[in-house]
Write a protein that holds these residues in place. Structure first.
Motif, PDB file in Angstrom:
ATOM      1  N   SER B 319      45.982  41.877  37.483  1.00 24.60           N
ATOM      2  CA  SER B 319      45.028  42.775  38.149  1.00 24.60           C
ATOM      3  C   SER B 319      44.783  44.012  37.289  1.00 24.60           C
ATOM      4  O   SER B 319      43.679  44.539  37.248  1.00 24.60           O
ATOM      5  CB  SER B 319      45.487  43.144  39.559  1.00 24.60           C
ATOM      6  OG  SER B 319      46.487  44.122  39.532  1.00 24.60           O
ATOM      7  N   SER B 320      45.818  44.466  36.586  1.00 27.71           N
ATOM      8  CA  SER B 320      45.638  45.599  35.676  1.00 27.71           C
ATOM      9  C   SER B 320      44.850  45.185  34.431  1.00 27.71           C
ATOM     10  O   SER B 320      43.873  45.834  34.057  1.00 27.71           O
ATOM     11  CB  SER B 320      46.998  46.149  35.233  1.00 27.71           C
ATOM     12  OG  SER B 320      47.636  46.804  36.291  1.00 27.71           O
ATOM     13  N   LYS B 357      40.060  35.407  40.975  1.00 26.28           N
ATOM     14  CA  LYS B 357      39.884  36.430  42.011  1.00 26.28           C
ATOM     15  C   LYS B 357      41.102  36.493  42.931  1.00 26.28           C
ATOM     16  O   LYS B 357      41.566  37.572  43.296  1.00 26.28           O
ATOM     17  CB  LYS B 357      38.622  36.159  42.835  1.00 26.28           C
ATOM     18  CG  LYS B 357      37.348  36.525  42.103  1.00 26.28           C
ATOM     19  CD  LYS B 357      36.148  36.397  43.024  1.00 26.28           C
ATOM     20  CE  LYS B 357      35.126  35.516  42.392  1.00 26.28           C
ATOM     21  NZ  LYS B 357      33.900  35.374  43.164  1.00 26.28           N
ATOM     22  N   ARG B 358      41.634  35.315  43.304  1.00 28.17           N
ATOM     23  CA  ARG B 358      42.832  35.306  44.160  1.00 28.17           C
ATOM     24  C   ARG B 358      43.985  36.028  43.474  1.00 28.17           C
ATOM     25  O   ARG B 358      44.719  36.762  44.103  1.00 28.17           O
ATOM     26  CB  ARG B 358      43.261  33.867  44.456  1.00 28.17           C
ATOM     27  CG  ARG B 358      42.587  33.251  45.654  1.00 28.17           C
ATOM     28  CD  ARG B 358      43.336  32.025  46.133  1.00 28.17           C
ATOM     29  NE  ARG B 358      43.263  30.909  45.209  1.00 28.17           N
ATOM     30  CZ  ARG B 358      42.225  30.071  45.119  1.00 28.17           C
ATOM     31  NH1 ARG B 358      41.175  30.240  45.892  1.00 28.17           N
ATOM     32  NH2 ARG B 358      42.239  29.071  44.269  1.00 28.17           N
ATOM     33  N   ILE B 360      43.851  38.307  41.040  1.00 29.10           N
ATOM     34  CA  ILE B 360      43.581  39.746  40.947  1.00 29.10           C
ATOM     35  C   ILE B 360      43.885  40.396  42.297  1.00 29.10           C
ATOM     36  O   ILE B 360      44.510  41.456  42.373  1.00 29.10           O
ATOM     37  CB  ILE B 360      42.110  40.007  40.551  1.00 29.10           C
ATOM     38  CG1 ILE B 360      41.865  39.591  39.100  1.00 29.10           C
ATOM     39  CG2 ILE B 360      41.745  41.473  40.747  1.00 29.10           C
ATOM     40  CD1 ILE B 360      40.394  39.657  38.674  1.00 29.10           C
ATOM     41  N   MET B 361      43.474  39.731  43.375  1.00 27.64           N
ATOM     42  CA  MET B 361      43.674  40.313  44.708  1.00 27.64           C
ATOM     43  C   MET B 361      45.145  40.290  45.106  1.00 27.64           C
ATOM     44  O   MET B 361      45.636  41.236  45.724  1.00 27.64           O
ATOM     45  CB  MET B 361      42.805  39.574  45.727  1.00 27.64           C
ATOM     46  CG  MET B 361      41.313  39.833  45.488  1.00 27.64           C
ATOM     47  SD  MET B 361      40.242  38.887  46.583  1.00 27.64           S
ATOM     48  CE  MET B 361      40.594  39.699  48.127  1.00 27.64           C
ATOM     49  N   THR B 362      45.856  39.232  44.749  1.00 26.46           N
ATOM     50  CA  THR B 362      47.299  39.202  45.018  1.00 26.46           C
ATOM     51  C   THR B 362      47.968  40.372  44.292  1.00 26.46           C
ATOM     52  O   THR B 362      48.796  41.088  44.868  1.00 26.46           O
ATOM     53  CB  THR B 362      47.925  37.874  44.516  1.00 26.46           C
ATOM     54  OG1 THR B 362      47.236  36.784  45.119  1.00 26.46           O
ATOM     55  CG2 THR B 362      49.399  37.787  44.855  1.00 26.46           C
ATOM     56  N   THR B 364      46.550  43.181  43.252  1.00 27.82           N
ATOM     57  CA  THR B 364      46.118  44.446  43.849  1.00 27.82           C
ATOM     58  C   THR B 364      46.931  44.729  45.110  1.00 27.82           C
ATOM     59  O   THR B 364      47.383  45.851  45.343  1.00 27.82           O
ATOM     60  CB  THR B 364      44.613  44.372  44.198  1.00 27.82           C
ATOM     61  OG1 THR B 364      43.895  44.037  43.009  1.00 27.82           O
ATOM     62  CG2 THR B 364      44.104  45.689  44.753  1.00 27.82           C
TER      63      THR B 364
END
Lengths: 121, 488
Positions: B319-320, B357-358, B360-362, B364
């Protein structure tokens, strides 16, 4: 902590992602929470995507939640797999100016600057 | 000229080029024609750099004629499309970067090029290396040469399929949780993931920076040793690259296994492992024992926590890392944004696929206020426990051996509905990434016509023992020589 993570952490409290207070309650996420996370991550989810994301993200979060059962009292969190420390270097310019070549990958540039939608009226 | 040059290993090609049996241009041309003939059904390549390859091969032949051949002079190979290659599309398997022409070469690419290697093209992969089946690629799944309905593994699935189908004798890969070793196991090839910090990550598009490491997929341990010797070593441009001497890996291969202490992890053979796969792996262990290795049991008590630990640490770092894709400097940019926020959200929403996307969201979520301690900090603590388990085990053994993947190649589409089922594919490989350890997968048999891999893990900087163990095993067995019928 990564800079991006700090920003995200700060924003999370603003938008009201509530911290867990019970380690025993089953973890799951609802659509509203998932949309908030998506906003924090700067991701636009299409409506049909959002429903599937709620279900799969809940699965993932419930899965990783088993870590809560591990006894980690007095364990130092890992910072580097080989416990190496961050190497420092002299603060000197080592790279050539390659701006024009690098900017060939940008969708919109002008006079060597990147263009974005207007942010200051 | 012989008809079956495509069956030669890199080491054999190198010897033939030295002897003048054929030229770099000839072998390059032959492999490019094989790629053209076969890749429509495999989808192993995103980009084939035919003109560039032929020009490089011509230069290699001239260099050789002038008596200045480098270590890999004229040897053809493919690069995973995660490595930046100057002036060549570098997509990382994503719509986000399907227009990205890298302005510079990754260190790995540069080192191979300087040694005289010939790049055939860029191989397909799971999007941003996030996947275990190559099904998350924007460019479509790769098909396993052993059965086109099955996965070649992931995320380095294009590399493993290309090497297995004899389209390239070797290809680079990257391994964050098993992305070199699992595809190698599923395609009957050799996959080496070096120690964290052994190989520079400069120019390798980042997924999870504390786990990512570059390596190779080859058809023999000898070839992996040859390539590692060129790609390993300090690079000031990667701040996590470690300055550690690079031994002569090829010279180390010939020592016998007599007295080598091999640890077996009991939990590796629990219910999660396919029964036939277990038999193949146990037979391989018996071969090591016959060669003088001493087998003993070791315990990795926190092994079960490795997959959940990974799925906190890796998404957090992803995510970073992936926050750099903003639609401004490079990558996909949404059309007609109404403001900057809309530009970010739609560029990223459109540019990334569902699995990315999953993750990145996990990430985040686990880094967000109120959750950071419970997930991210906790995971880094458990990660320390897992690394401690390995440290203790390596006090008594030189190598830990077991299965690479729980089953042979599964069918495309079989595991796409449930992310956890897919994640558990990497249960045996993830530990090495969490602890920063080197590991290798070598072919050790077949189950219903599909290859099975033997997984060897070593202590930090233990590549020599791994390569020697795999090489000595390959001297006694011929699993690594097996070629899918359609590609002989």
């Amino acid at each position: 902590m990564h800079k991006a993570a700090c920003i995200i952490a700060a924003r999370a409290s603003q938008v009201g992602l509530r911290a867990r207070n019970s380690r025993n309650s089953p973890v799951s996420l609802n659509k509203e929470q998932v949309q908030r996370i998506a906003t924090l991550a700067r991701l636009k989810l299409a409506d049909e995507e959002a429903a599937e994301t709620v279900q799969k993200l809940s699965r993932i979060v419930a899965f990783v939640d088993q870590l809560s059962q591990a006894n980690t009292d007095n364990v130092t969190p890992m910072a580097h797999p080989l416990n190496a420390s961050q190497r420092l270097r002299a603060d000197v310019v080592t790279e050539l100016d390659d701006r024009d070549h690098v900017q060939e990958n940008a969708a919109a540039v002008q006079d060597g600057l990147y263009l974005v939608p207007k942010v200051i009226e | 000229m012989a008809q079956d040059l495509h069956l030669l290993t890199l080491t054999q090609i190198a010897a033939s080029l030295r002897n003048g049996d054929f030229s770099a241009c000839e072998i390059t041309d032959l492999l490019l024609r094989r790629i053209e003939a076969s890749d429509a059904s495999l989808n192993a390549f995103i980009t084939v750099t035919a003109d560039q390859a032929l020009a490089t091969a011509k230069r290699a032949d001239e260099t050789r004629a002038a008596g200045k051949a480098g270590a890999l002079n004229g040897l053809p190979l493919a690069h995973k499309d995660i490595f930046c290659t100057r002036d060549v599309l570098t997509s990382c398997g994503s719509h986000m970067l399907d227009n990205f022409v890298a302005p510079y070469d990754a260190t790995v690419v540069e080192r191979f090029a300087n040694a005289g290697a010939v790049m055939l093209g860029k191989t397909n992969m799971d999007e941003f290396a996030m996947g275990s089946s190559n099904e998350t690629s924007f460019f479509g799944p790769v098909h396993n040469p052993w059965d086109l309905e099955r996965t070649p593994g992931g995320s380095s699935g294009g590399s493993s399929a290309a090497v297995a189908a004899r389209l390239a004798p070797a290809a680079t890969g990257t391994d964050t949780g098993g992305s070199i070793r699992q595809p190698a196991a599923l395609t009957g090839t050799v996959g080496l993931k070096p120690t964290y910090g052994r190989v520079s990550r400069y120019g390798m598009i980042a997924f999870a920076s504390s786990l990512d490491q570059a390596g190779v997929i080859t058809r023999s341990a000898e070839d992996a040793a040859l390539l590692l010797g060129v790609m390993a070593g300090f690079d000031a441009r990667d701040s996590t690259c470690i300055d550690h001497p690079v031994p002569d890996y090829v010279a180390g291969l010939s020592t016998s296994l007599n007295g080598l202490r091999v640890g077996i992890v009991r939990q590796h053979f629990d219910a999660g492992l396919d029964g036939q796969t277990a038999l193949a792996v146990k037979a391989a262990l018996a071969v090591l024992e016959e060669q003088g290795a001493i087998l003993s049991e070791v315990d990795l008590p926190n092994l079960d926590l490795s997959v959940p630990t990974y799925y906190v640490v890796a998404p957090a770092e992803c995510s970073s890392n992936l926050s750099r894709f903003d639609g401004v400097r490079f990558g996909h940019r949404a059309s007609d944004p109404k403001d900057l926020f809309d530009l970010y959200c739609r560029s990223r929403g459109e540019g990334f696929g569902a699995e990315v996307k999953r993750r990145i969201m996990t990430g985040t979520y686990v880094l967000s206020a109120g959750y950071y301690d419970a997930y991210y900090l906790k995971a880094q603590q458990v990660r320390q426990l897992i690394a401690d388990d390995f440290r203790k085990a390596f006090a008594d053994v030189d190598v830990i051996a077991g299965p690479t993947a729980p089953t042979p190649a599964f069918k495309l589409g079989d595991k796409t509905d449930d992310p956890i089922t897919m994640y558990l594919n990497d249960i045996y490989t993830i530990g090495a990434n969490l602890a920063g350890l080197p590991a290798i997968s070598t072919p050790c048999g077949f189950v219903a016509g599909l290859p099975v891999g033997l997984h060897l893990v070593g202590p930090p900087w233990g590549e020599e023992a791994l390569l020697r163990c795999a090489h000595q095993y390959q001297l006694q067995t011929d699993w690594h020589l097996a070629c899918p019928e359609a590609y002989r």
